[in-house]
Scaffold this motif. Structure first.
Motif, PDB file in Angstrom:
ATOM      1  N   PRO A  15     -13.696   5.566  -0.811  1.00 21.68           N
ATOM      2  CA  PRO A  15     -12.795   5.608   0.348  1.00 21.68           C
ATOM      3  C   PRO A  15     -12.280   7.023   0.578  1.00 21.68           C
ATOM      4  CG  PRO A  15     -12.252   3.781  -1.113  1.00 21.68           C
ATOM      5  CD  PRO A  15     -13.240   4.627  -1.838  1.00 21.68           C
ATOM      6  N   GLY A  16     -12.035   7.369   1.832  1.00 23.36           N
ATOM      7  CA  GLY A  16     -11.638   8.726   2.181  1.00 23.36           C
ATOM      8  C   GLY A  16     -10.323   9.181   1.608  1.00 23.36           C
ATOM      9  N   ASP A  17      -9.443   8.234   1.225  1.00 23.51           N
ATOM     10  CA  ASP A  17      -8.112   8.608   0.743  1.00 23.51           C
ATOM     11  C   ASP A  17      -7.967   8.468  -0.768  1.00 23.51           C
ATOM     12  OD1 ASP A  17      -8.230   5.865   0.563  1.00 23.51           O
ATOM     13  OD2 ASP A  17      -6.325   5.496   1.619  1.00 23.51           O
ATOM     14  N   ARG A  18      -9.079   8.246  -1.500  1.00 22.29           N
ATOM     15  CA  ARG A  18      -9.001   8.043  -2.955  1.00 22.29           C
ATOM     16  C   ARG A  18      -9.247   9.368  -3.665  1.00 22.29           C
ATOM     17  NH1 ARG A  18      -7.147   6.486  -7.090  1.00 22.29           N
ATOM     18  NH2 ARG A  18      -7.862   4.770  -8.419  1.00 22.29           N
ATOM     19  N   PRO A  19      -8.258   9.882  -4.422  1.00 22.94           N
ATOM     20  CA  PRO A  19      -8.441  11.189  -5.068  1.00 22.94           C
ATOM     21  C   PRO A  19      -9.440  11.152  -6.220  1.00 22.94           C
ATOM     22  CG  PRO A  19      -6.344  10.221  -5.719  1.00 22.94           C
ATOM     23  CD  PRO A  19      -6.911   9.333  -4.661  1.00 22.94           C
ATOM     24  N   LEU A  20     -10.096  12.285  -6.436  1.00 18.78           N
ATOM     25  CA  LEU A  20     -11.067  12.425  -7.519  1.00 18.78           C
ATOM     26  C   LEU A  20     -10.908  13.809  -8.133  1.00 18.78           C
ATOM     27  CD1 LEU A  20     -13.578  11.169  -8.965  1.00 18.78           C
ATOM     28  CD2 LEU A  20     -14.982  12.364  -7.261  1.00 18.78           C
TER      29      LEU A  20
END
Length: 293
Positions: A169-174
């Protein structure tokens, strides 16, 4: 001055470690099955000694390691399978113990010790466990997601069309790290063996969401880029192992204390994702033939 044997020296992590050690004035013994390859020749040009070694030939491993002070060990299932990675990793550890090396630094994966269920994390954890009981001083460094992967494969293919194709998902930090920082940190650990012996350290140099990464890539490339979430089902058709990894990234994430690493080890010269992105030769990369046709 140390003499360090480096496996995977013609690859990303081993190559970065070899270059960092050579730059610091140490001797590098690059272990490879293909000592006549262009990558091996490049290492010779930098001052490394290249030795033939085959992970499936115990005698060749022991001969290549004899006389070295320490070892940088990297394993991979890609191109073979996890069973082969485990067998070869354990053989390498056993050879290091047999010749009584002073320090083994094994590069694993962030969270590989947390029961992720990701096949190529679990295989590395089994090698880690074997290393802990081998009777040789050890350190495990465990990198987060590789920034370098964003300049190859399906991600590079997508960027040609203005799409940052990533299975999250675009808002999930990595948390992220480039190979150059892995090499610099590994070199630091090898040079300060007493300080790091018996420790396992997850490492990363930055953290971003896919939406943020797309914005950074757009600026670096000089064209519009938008994140596109690749369905896990699509990834699974290519690799159930990678699908499991991205599922873990999304459900749990890779929390690594980037702030503390930057504070405690500034000499590594940690690179942000922006640093990495602007340093790539995107015009050449994007003009090359697509990897997946």
């Amino acid at each position: 001055m140390l003499t360090v044997a480096v496996t995977g020296a013609t690859g990303a992590q081993g190559g970065a470690t070899a270059r960092a050690l050579l730059a610091a004035g140490h001797r590098v013994r690059a272990l490879t099955r293909r000592p006549g390859s262009p990558a091996a020749d490049a290492l010779r040009g930098l001052g490394a000694e290249v030795r033939h070694a085959d992970f499936d030939d115990r005698r060749s491993l022991e001969a290549a390691l004899t006389g070295a002070d320490s070892l940088f060990a990297v394993t991979t299932p890609f191109g073979t399978d996890t069973a082969t990675e485990i067998r070869q990793g354990m053989a390498l550890v056993d050879a290091a113990a047999e010749v009584r090396l002073g320090h083994v630094v094994f590069t694993s994966a962030a969270h590989a010790d947390r029961g992720t269920g990701v096949p190529h994390y679990e295989s590395k954890h089994l090698v880690e466990q074997h290393l802990r009981t081998a009777g040789v001083p050890w350190t495990v460094i465990a990198p987060a997601a590789f920034m370098d992967n964003y300049a190859s494969g399906w991600t590079l293919d997508g960027l040609r069309d203005g799409s940052f194709a990533w299975p999250m998902p675009g808002d999930r930090p990595l948390t992220l790290i480039p190979a150059s920082d892995i090499g610099a940190f590994a070199a630091l650990v090898l040079q300060r063996g007493d300080e790091f012996a018996g420790r396992r350290i997850d490492i990363a140099s930055d953290e971003h969401t896919p939406n943020q990464m797309a914005e950074i890539l757009a600026t670096a490339i000089g064209r519009q880029v938008a994140h596109q979430e690749v369905p896990l089902a699509h990834v699974r058709t290519r690799s159930s192992d990678l699908a499991a990894m991205f599922e873990y990234f999304t459900a749990v994430g890779l929390d690594v204390d980037v702030t503390s690493l930057r504070r405690d080890y500034p000499e590594v010269g940690w690179h942000s994702f922006t640093d990495w992105a602007v340093a790539q030769d995107w015009s050449t990369l994007l003009s090359a033939a697509p990897a997946h046709q």
